[in-house]
Write a protein that holds these residues in place. Sequence first.
Motif, PDB file in Angstrom:
ATOM      1  N   LYS A  17      -0.786   5.989  -6.721  1.00 47.45           N
ATOM      2  CA  LYS A  17      -0.748   5.773  -5.271  1.00 47.45           C
ATOM      3  C   LYS A  17       0.064   4.522  -4.936  1.00 47.45           C
ATOM      4  CE  LYS A  17      -5.261   3.612  -5.458  1.00 47.45           C
ATOM      5  NZ  LYS A  17      -6.502   3.368  -4.901  1.00 47.45           N
ATOM      6  N   ALA A  65      -2.354  -1.146 -17.741  1.00 45.80           N
ATOM      7  CA  ALA A  65      -1.245  -2.078 -17.958  1.00 45.80           C
ATOM      8  C   ALA A  65      -1.695  -3.388 -18.614  1.00 45.80           C
ATOM      9  CB  ALA A  65      -0.541  -2.362 -16.636  1.00 45.80           C
ATOM     10  N   GLY A  93      -1.738  -3.250 -10.800  1.00 43.43           N
ATOM     11  CA  GLY A  93      -2.533  -3.736  -9.670  1.00 43.43           C
ATOM     12  C   GLY A  93      -2.296  -5.231  -9.489  1.00 43.43           C
ATOM     13  N   VAL A 141       8.249  -4.437  -9.756  1.00 47.40           N
ATOM     14  CA  VAL A 141       7.658  -4.618  -8.426  1.00 47.40           C
ATOM     15  C   VAL A 141       6.950  -5.976  -8.446  1.00 47.40           C
ATOM     16  CG1 VAL A 141       5.974  -3.760  -6.768  1.00 47.40           C
ATOM     17  CG2 VAL A 141       7.335  -2.132  -8.121  1.00 47.40           C
ATOM     18  N   ASP A 192      -3.460   0.774   0.007  1.00 46.00           N
ATOM     19  CA  ASP A 192      -4.875   0.394  -0.142  1.00 46.00           C
ATOM     20  C   ASP A 192      -5.036  -1.097  -0.431  1.00 46.00           C
ATOM     21  OD1 ASP A 192      -5.436   3.011   0.251  1.00 46.00           O
ATOM     22  OD2 ASP A 192      -6.113   3.437  -1.810  1.00 46.00           O
ATOM     23  N   ARG A 193      -4.119  -1.619  -1.250  1.00 46.64           N
ATOM     24  CA  ARG A 193      -4.187  -3.048  -1.613  1.00 46.64           C
ATOM     25  C   ARG A 193      -4.076  -3.913  -0.350  1.00 46.64           C
ATOM     26  NH1 ARG A 193      -4.631  -7.566  -5.265  1.00 46.64           N
ATOM     27  NH2 ARG A 193      -2.948  -9.003  -4.916  1.00 46.64           N
TER      28      ARG A 193
HETATM   29  N1  LIG Z   1       1.558  -3.506  -0.663  1.00 45.98           N
HETATM   30  C1  LIG Z   1       2.229  -4.642  -0.511  1.00 45.98           C
HETATM   31  O1  LIG Z   1       2.700  -4.984   0.579  1.00 45.98           O
HETATM   32  C2  LIG Z   1       2.403  -5.573  -1.675  1.00 45.98           C
HETATM   33  C3  LIG Z   1       2.973  -6.821  -1.432  1.00 45.98           C
HETATM   34  C4  LIG Z   1       3.188  -7.678  -2.503  1.00 45.98           C
HETATM   35  C5  LIG Z   1       2.845  -7.285  -3.777  1.00 45.98           C
HETATM   36  N2  LIG Z   1       2.280  -6.071  -3.982  1.00 45.98           N
HETATM   37  C6  LIG Z   1       1.930  -5.714  -5.353  1.00 45.98           C
HETATM   38  O2  LIG Z   1       2.496  -4.471  -5.716  1.00 45.98           O
HETATM   39  C7  LIG Z   1       1.643  -3.815  -6.671  1.00 45.98           C
HETATM   40  C8  LIG Z   1       1.303  -2.424  -6.158  1.00 45.98           C
HETATM   41  O3  LIG Z   1       0.571  -2.600  -4.966  1.00 45.98           O
HETATM   42  P1  LIG Z   1       0.123  -1.420  -4.000  1.00 45.98           P
HETATM   43  O4  LIG Z   1       0.047  -2.026  -2.653  1.00 45.98           O
HETATM   44  O5  LIG Z   1       0.947  -0.225  -4.236  1.00 45.98           O
HETATM   45  O6  LIG Z   1      -1.373  -1.185  -4.546  1.00 45.98           O
HETATM   46  P2  LIG Z   1      -2.314   0.107  -4.489  1.00 45.98           P
HETATM   47  O7  LIG Z   1      -1.997   0.960  -3.329  1.00 45.98           O
HETATM   48  O8  LIG Z   1      -3.687  -0.437  -4.644  1.00 45.98           O
HETATM   49  O9  LIG Z   1      -1.903   0.946  -5.804  1.00 45.98           O
HETATM   50  C9  LIG Z   1      -2.059   0.386  -7.045  1.00 45.98           C
HETATM   51  C10 LIG Z   1      -1.666   1.411  -8.116  1.00 45.98           C
HETATM   52  O10 LIG Z   1      -1.688   0.726  -9.353  1.00 45.98           O
HETATM   53  C11 LIG Z   1      -2.579   1.373 -10.262  1.00 45.98           C
HETATM   54  N3  LIG Z   1      -3.157   0.323 -11.107  1.00 45.98           N
HETATM   55  C12 LIG Z   1      -3.937  -0.701 -10.733  1.00 45.98           C
HETATM   56  N4  LIG Z   1      -4.276  -1.443 -11.793  1.00 45.98           N
HETATM   57  C13 LIG Z   1      -3.667  -0.886 -12.871  1.00 45.98           C
HETATM   58  C14 LIG Z   1      -3.656  -1.166 -14.256  1.00 45.98           C
HETATM   59  N5  LIG Z   1      -4.341  -2.192 -14.771  1.00 45.98           N
HETATM   60  N6  LIG Z   1      -2.921  -0.384 -15.072  1.00 45.98           N
HETATM   61  C15 LIG Z   1      -2.238   0.682 -14.579  1.00 45.98           C
HETATM   62  N7  LIG Z   1      -2.242   1.024 -13.285  1.00 45.98           N
HETATM   63  C16 LIG Z   1      -2.951   0.239 -12.436  1.00 45.98           C
HETATM   64  C17 LIG Z   1      -3.591   2.065  -9.362  1.00 45.98           C
HETATM   65  O11 LIG Z   1      -4.257   3.155 -10.011  1.00 45.98           O
HETATM   66  P3  LIG Z   1      -5.613   2.917 -10.858  1.00 45.98           P
HETATM   67  O12 LIG Z   1      -6.487   2.040 -10.024  1.00 45.98           O
HETATM   68  O13 LIG Z   1      -6.154   4.295 -11.088  1.00 45.98           O
HETATM   69  O14 LIG Z   1      -5.208   2.268 -12.145  1.00 45.98           O
HETATM   70  C18 LIG Z   1      -2.650   2.573  -8.268  1.00 45.98           C
HETATM   71  O15 LIG Z   1      -1.960   3.713  -8.686  1.00 45.98           O
HETATM   72  C19 LIG Z   1       0.418  -4.720  -6.823  1.00 45.98           C
HETATM   73  O16 LIG Z   1       0.588  -5.547  -7.946  1.00 45.98           O
HETATM   74  C20 LIG Z   1       0.429  -5.538  -5.556  1.00 45.98           C
HETATM   75  O17 LIG Z   1      -0.233  -6.770  -5.701  1.00 45.98           O
HETATM   76  C21 LIG Z   1       2.051  -5.205  -2.970  1.00 45.98           C
END
Ligand SMILES: NC(=O)c1ccc[n+]([C@@H]2O[C@H](COP(=O)([O-])OP(=O)(O)OC[C@H]3O[C@@H](n4cnc5c(N)ncnc54)[C@H](OP(=O)(O)O)[C@@H]3O)[C@@H](O)[C@H]2O)c1
Length: 262
Positions: A17, A65, A93, A141, A192-193
């Motif tokens: 996701k 990861a 994550g 990312v 979701d994050r």
């Molecule tokens: N959204 C933003 O605006 C934003 C901004 C800055 C940084 N980020 C960073 O970008 C990354 C992705 O964020 P997102 O917003 O897409 O989060 P998200 O919607 O919560 O999705 C996270 C994805 O990562 C997987 N995941 C989490 N922990 C994992 C692990 N240990 N090993 C493998 N897969 C894992 C989750 O699946 P499972 O839980 O099933 O493993 C899910 O598929 C994060 O590191 C977040 O901090 C996001």
Amino acid sequence: MELGLKNKNYFVAASSKGIGFGIAKALASDGANVLLGARNKEELKNASKQLSKYGGKITYETLNASEYDSIKSWVAYGVKELGSPDGLVLNAGGPKAGYFLDFDDEDWYSAFNLTLMSAVRLIREVVPYMVERKKGSVVAVTSTSVKEPIDVLLLSNVMRSGVTSLIKSLSIEYGKHNIRFNNLVPGRIDTDRVKSLDNLNAQKKGITVEEQQKYEYSQIPLGRYGNIDEIGKAGAFLLSDAASYISGVTLLVDGAKTKTVW
Ligand SMILES: NC(=O)c1ccc[n+]([C@@H]2O[C@H](COP(=O)([O-])OP(=O)(O)OC[C@H]3O[C@@H](n4cnc5c(N)ncnc54)[C@H](OP(=O)(O)O)[C@@H]3O)[C@@H](O)[C@H]2O)c1
């Protein structure tokens, strides 16, 4: 613009996701074969189902990861199912939120494993295939925190700066092998994050989530959050041959939220 991804293989970490899924979707919709990975198998199955309509081969395997053994088996599975990777997405994550004195050594080591070592280990497992073929593209990312530290996300600020430096360093070391390394920087993409961070901040301030979101929108010149398709397309572009002379860059996908000039 067609990215020409038919018959190309992409391994996308943390992709059931959110942003990872957005990148996988953009790749798949251009005809690519994609390996998905995350911890929850049911969510992977569901994500894979959504992408299979595009015609490329979509496969998935569980991935944590933070664990090297899991990374090794995930990459080996992808190679067995799809063949050598043309591209790799480093994603996981986000580390725990909090301030300096909230964290003990265990918190620091676990953020190190999740954010920085996952990138190191994924690259270590994948890059020999790219060297052999003299071609490849790796996208990490990260976060706008690599430009401006974000309040309450200290562990992310520190570890992602390490990832950014790793990517820049490898873009230099591996240029002679025609392997490109780039950073993709999301700045409040609606996932979701971000929803959980908005909830946390609203609770802390004693305001509603809607009020917190309104505040966040006011900090972004484009006045809204981005969506996973918008960042997904930027990621697919960097991974594709359309970006064949782009390496070592940090591409902000943040609606102009980050105010630094460079
Ligand atoms: N959204 C933003 O605006 C934003 C901004 C800055 C940084 N980020 C960073 O970008 C990354 C992705 O964020 P997102 O917003 O897409 O989060 P998200 O919607 O919560 O999705 C996270 C994805 O990562 C997987 N995941 C989490 N922990 C994992 C692990 N240990 N090993 C493998 N897969 C894992 C989750 O699946 P499972 O839980 O099933 O493993 C899910 O598929 C994060 O590191 C977040 O901090 C996001």
